[in-house]
Design an enzyme around this catalytic site. Sequence first.
Site, PDB file in Angstrom:
ATOM      1  N   LYS A 123       0.827  -1.202   0.000  1.00 28.49           N
ATOM      2  CA  LYS A 123       0.000   0.000   0.000  1.00 28.49           C
ATOM      3  C   LYS A 123       0.863   1.254   0.000  1.00 28.49           C
ATOM      4  O   LYS A 123       0.621   2.196  -0.770  1.00 28.49           O
ATOM      5  CB  LYS A 123      -0.937   0.027   1.207  1.00 28.49           C
ATOM      6  CG  LYS A 123      -2.001   1.112   1.119  1.00 28.49           C
ATOM      7  CD  LYS A 123      -2.526   1.542   2.465  1.00 28.49           C
ATOM      8  CE  LYS A 123      -1.602   2.556   3.117  1.00 28.49           C
ATOM      9  NZ  LYS A 123      -2.159   3.154   4.353  1.00 28.49           N
ATOM     10  N   ASP A 141      -6.607   0.972   1.302  1.00 31.67           N
ATOM     11  CA  ASP A 141      -6.594   1.075   2.756  1.00 31.67           C
ATOM     12  C   ASP A 141      -7.917   0.565   3.307  1.00 31.67           C
ATOM     13  O   ASP A 141      -8.728  -0.025   2.589  1.00 31.67           O
ATOM     14  CB  ASP A 141      -6.315   2.513   3.190  1.00 31.67           C
ATOM     15  CG  ASP A 141      -7.464   3.468   2.854  1.00 31.67           C
ATOM     16  OD1 ASP A 141      -8.423   3.050   2.146  1.00 31.67           O
ATOM     17  OD2 ASP A 141      -7.424   4.635   3.288  1.00 31.67           O
TER      18      ASP A 141
END
Length: 211
Positions: A123, A141
Amino acid sequence: MNLLSPEEIKEVFERFKKQNPSPRSELVWKNAYTLLVSTVLSAQATDRSVNKATEPLYKVADTPQKMLELGEEGLIPLIRSIGLYRTKAKHIIGLSHMLVDKFSGEVPGTREALEMLPGVGRKTANVVLNVVFSQPTMPVDTHLMRICPKIGLAEGETPLEIEKSLISRIPGEYMLQAHHWLILHGRYVCTARDPKCASCILGDICKHNKK
């Protein structure tokens, strides 16, 4: 699960674009290195808390070299207000060492290199590749994990599954801004508690899937 059609997905992003033509990360950063550090710090923390801590931090350490001069013991007091600050301090000093030793003090522009850095997962790498290097990546997320299946934009149970689904379904013309729009939508409109469905610009085409 009910998924949006390609035409509906295009409509979703046209509405986002009309509402907010130039979405940006809410993290405050000065250069590629400070974005990297802020993103590492933002894990399990709010952007607001990170920005509050990094405002004084970046006045004294906005490059890997300066961060190493500050050191872990100098860094900890500045980020103590952020969750997991000791672990994050170790990661930041570690990635700063690696940037200096392996990358001449520069943040690399490939996923493979970024994910070599301490504290940097997929991420975080995706955020840096998208925001700094303008690559059409999709950082997933908790907001995207929650809202994308609900809306019908993507399917999957893991961040990687959601990421792959989004990339395969979102038209390329929206990819550079897509994750910003989605994060902001999850943060302020499609909230986990008390979602603002009545005023949502997607209310008429959202599939309202249940987890």
